[in-house]
Design a protein around this motif. Structure first.
Motif, mmCIF file in Angstrom:
data_model
loop_
_atom_site.group_PDB
_atom_site.id
_atom_site.type_symbol
_atom_site.label_atom_id
_atom_site.label_comp_id
_atom_site.label_asym_id
_atom_site.label_seq_id
_atom_site.Cartn_x
_atom_site.Cartn_y
_atom_site.Cartn_z
ATOM 1 N N LYS A 149 58.533 9.833 4.836
ATOM 2 C CA LYS A 149 59.813 9.944 5.956
ATOM 3 C C LYS A 149 60.414 11.451 5.208
ATOM 4 N N GLN A 150 60.632 11.979 4.030
ATOM 5 C CA GLN A 150 61.049 12.577 3.752
ATOM 6 C C GLN A 150 60.883 14.534 4.371
ATOM 7 N N LYS A 196 58.402 13.881 7.410
ATOM 8 C CA LYS A 196 58.503 14.010 8.585
ATOM 9 C C LYS A 196 59.673 14.941 9.905
ATOM 10 N N ASP A 233 57.011 10.171 16.925
ATOM 11 C CA ASP A 233 57.355 9.876 16.299
ATOM 12 C C ASP A 233 55.614 9.051 15.370
ATOM 13 N N ASP A 282 53.466 8.389 12.237
ATOM 14 C CA ASP A 282 53.474 7.382 11.327
ATOM 15 C C ASP A 282 51.947 7.284 11.417
#
Length: 71
Positions: A11-12, A14, A26, A30
């Motif tokens: 998440k950091q 992306k 997105d 994922d």
């Protein structure tokens, strides 16, 4: 860059990946889930480049993001 660490903190990372490869959605990010091979494959699909070119782009990305964990 240690991709095991990247995967664990995806998440950091992306946002940085999205800045570099804006065509990746997105949903693509994922699916990649921090896996280097997954990133290479999605770059190939989105940009119509060879595996070698995708790997070259990832190496360049790694060199630009030295603040990320070492490989």
């Amino acid at each position: 860059m240690n991709w095991d660490i990247v995967e664990g903190n995806w998440k950091q990372f992306k946002g940085k990946v999205k800045e570099q490869w804006g065509k990746l959605t997105d949903d693509n990010l994922d699916v990649i889930a921090g896996k280097r091979d997954g990133l290479a494959g999605k770059i190939q699909e989105a940009y119509g480049v060879t595996k070698d070119e995708a790997e070259s782009q990832i190496k360049h990305f790694e060199s630009l993001n030295k603040d990320l964990p070492p490989r």
